[in-house]
Enzyme design. Sequence first.
Site, PDB file in Angstrom:
ATOM      1  N   HIS A  32      32.507  40.009  38.091  1.00  0.00           N
ATOM      2  CA  HIS A  32      33.162  40.402  36.844  1.00  0.00           C
ATOM      3  C   HIS A  32      32.934  41.880  36.519  1.00  0.00           C
ATOM      4  O   HIS A  32      32.499  42.244  35.437  1.00  0.00           O
ATOM      5  CB  HIS A  32      32.676  39.521  35.685  1.00  0.00           C
ATOM      6  CG  HIS A  32      33.725  39.339  34.625  1.00  0.00           C
ATOM      7  ND1 HIS A  32      33.899  38.152  33.953  1.00  0.00           N
ATOM      8  CD2 HIS A  32      34.650  40.184  34.123  1.00  0.00           C
ATOM      9  CE1 HIS A  32      34.885  38.280  33.069  1.00  0.00           C
ATOM     10  NE2 HIS A  32      35.353  39.519  33.158  1.00  0.00           N
TER      11      HIS A  32
ATOM     12  N   ILE B 282      48.167  46.187  32.577  1.00  0.00           N
ATOM     13  CA  ILE B 282      47.422  46.267  33.834  1.00  0.00           C
ATOM     14  C   ILE B 282      48.357  46.068  35.021  1.00  0.00           C
ATOM     15  O   ILE B 282      48.290  46.809  36.017  1.00  0.00           O
ATOM     16  CB  ILE B 282      46.268  45.257  33.850  1.00  0.00           C
ATOM     17  CG1 ILE B 282      45.234  45.632  32.784  1.00  0.00           C
ATOM     18  CG2 ILE B 282      45.613  45.198  35.236  1.00  0.00           C
ATOM     19  CD1 ILE B 282      44.121  44.617  32.604  1.00  0.00           C
TER      20      ILE B 282
ATOM     21  N   GLY C  81      35.478  44.224  36.960  1.00  0.00           N
ATOM     22  CA  GLY C  81      36.767  44.899  36.894  1.00  0.00           C
ATOM     23  C   GLY C  81      36.878  45.965  35.824  1.00  0.00           C
ATOM     24  O   GLY C  81      37.403  47.044  36.061  1.00  0.00           O
TER      25      GLY C  81
ATOM     26  N   ASP D 242      57.321  37.921  35.625  1.00  0.00           N
ATOM     27  CA  ASP D 242      56.830  37.904  34.250  1.00  0.00           C
ATOM     28  C   ASP D 242      57.955  37.378  33.378  1.00  0.00           C
ATOM     29  O   ASP D 242      58.965  38.064  33.185  1.00  0.00           O
ATOM     30  CB  ASP D 242      56.404  39.293  33.787  1.00  0.00           C
ATOM     31  CG  ASP D 242      55.630  39.252  32.475  1.00  0.00           C
ATOM     32  OD1 ASP D 242      56.020  38.464  31.589  1.00  0.00           O
ATOM     33  OD2 ASP D 242      54.638  39.990  32.330  1.00  0.00           O
TER      34      ASP D 242
ATOM     35  N   ALA E  31      41.721  38.938  36.638  1.00  0.00           N
ATOM     36  CA  ALA E  31      42.138  38.751  35.248  1.00  0.00           C
ATOM     37  C   ALA E  31      41.233  37.769  34.520  1.00  0.00           C
ATOM     38  O   ALA E  31      40.260  38.165  33.870  1.00  0.00           O
ATOM     39  CB  ALA E  31      43.595  38.296  35.206  1.00  0.00           C
ATOM     40  N   ARG E  32      41.533  36.480  34.634  1.00  0.00           N
ATOM     41  CA  ARG E  32      40.755  35.456  33.957  1.00  0.00           C
ATOM     42  C   ARG E  32      40.566  34.266  34.888  1.00  0.00           C
ATOM     43  O   ARG E  32      41.497  33.878  35.597  1.00  0.00           O
ATOM     44  CB  ARG E  32      41.456  35.000  32.670  1.00  0.00           C
ATOM     45  CG  ARG E  32      41.271  35.977  31.521  1.00  0.00           C
ATOM     46  CD  ARG E  32      42.219  35.670  30.384  1.00  0.00           C
ATOM     47  NE  ARG E  32      41.859  36.389  29.173  1.00  0.00           N
ATOM     48  CZ  ARG E  32      41.979  37.697  29.005  1.00  0.00           C
ATOM     49  NH1 ARG E  32      42.461  38.453  29.980  1.00  0.00           N
ATOM     50  NH2 ARG E  32      41.625  38.273  27.855  1.00  0.00           N
TER      51      ARG E  32
ATOM     52  N   GLU F 165      29.741  31.925  34.589  1.00  0.00           N
ATOM     53  CA  GLU F 165      29.130  33.165  35.064  1.00  0.00           C
ATOM     54  C   GLU F 165      27.760  33.341  34.440  1.00  0.00           C
ATOM     55  O   GLU F 165      27.619  33.142  33.229  1.00  0.00           O
ATOM     56  CB  GLU F 165      30.034  34.360  34.729  1.00  0.00           C
ATOM     57  CG  GLU F 165      31.377  34.286  35.442  1.00  0.00           C
ATOM     58  CD  GLU F 165      32.312  35.425  35.060  1.00  0.00           C
ATOM     59  OE1 GLU F 165      32.001  36.187  34.120  1.00  0.00           O
ATOM     60  OE2 GLU F 165      33.362  35.572  35.710  1.00  0.00           O
TER      61      GLU F 165
END
Length: 345
Positions: free
Chosen positions: A319, A191, A321, A210, A270-271, A300
């Site tokens: 949420h 992603i 995405g 990263d 993402a999270r 959620e």
Amino acid sequence: TKRKKGIRKMRKCVAVGDMFIHPEDFRQAFEQYPIFDTCRYITWKEDADRQEARAIIRRIETEGSAAYPPDQQLFCEIEDAEAVFLHLCPISREVIERAKHLKYILTCRGGVENIDMEAARENGVTVVNCPEHNAYAVAEYTIGLMICEMRNIARADRALKNGKWREQYPNSGKIREMRNISIGLIGFGTIGRLVAERLKGFGSRILIHDPFVAAEEIEKEGYLPMEKEELLREADVVTLHGRIGPGEPPLIGAKELKMMKKDAYLINTARAALVDMDALYRALKEEQILGAAIDVFPTEPIAPDDPIAHLDHVTAGNHRGGDTLESYTKAPEAVLLKLQEQYGE
């Protein structure tokens, strides 16, 4: 359909559908890649609604493969299977050790939190995941949220629908064009790479952190590799595309938020676990950063009185995405193609 060349045909696969990916999606993929003599189709929590599904995903992401006890139907069917094909269904050590003939665990997810990876390695089972299953959808959505927050699109829309012609916003006088800003990506997986590729068209300066990707590889793609702290200090927008394991600290907490520019934005598609949400709320209230766009939350749906969703300098999503048709229906085919390309004989 003739079997495509590449991978040895196997005797049995167990395909486990759920509330997102149905047995018919697996059947269609097997028509394109008929590499199993037989396939047994079962389902796991297929009747869960959206709210229940979010709770299931959150539990798996925090508790891992032991979040739910083994599905008994899978427990029986997997005993003589060479592959199991799934999306959300947990595959624990107990399940893997039951499957004496298992060679592959195929998952339509990018994350492998629902699979006991240590048990898979110990038993010689290859795990093939699919980080790209919703990658295009999330990449597009990330940039959409980024622009929405920076350019006040949702705020203007909301004001107009309430009969107001709004002229002033939290970032009035500080609104920047994408071609003149630095955008920092934490996470350069599937992603993250798609987001970076799409940002090239805007002319943004793109910073990458990263720890699992070599700096030379990042530079080869035309981006600037950086340590996380340096990226946080330099970026006008920070967008998250990394992962953490169950129980690990968030990537962005109070310390990291203090490193960011006062006119910077944080984007998280993402999270929820990647961000300390209490620290983010304080940082926004105290104007440590200029704004945020958040699509994922620890609970959620969020409570109606959740304070962060009511801040004027936050664009909140629910949420969405990866919520495209292709994210789910095309995932099984993508996994089988990957299996054939990477493990073909």
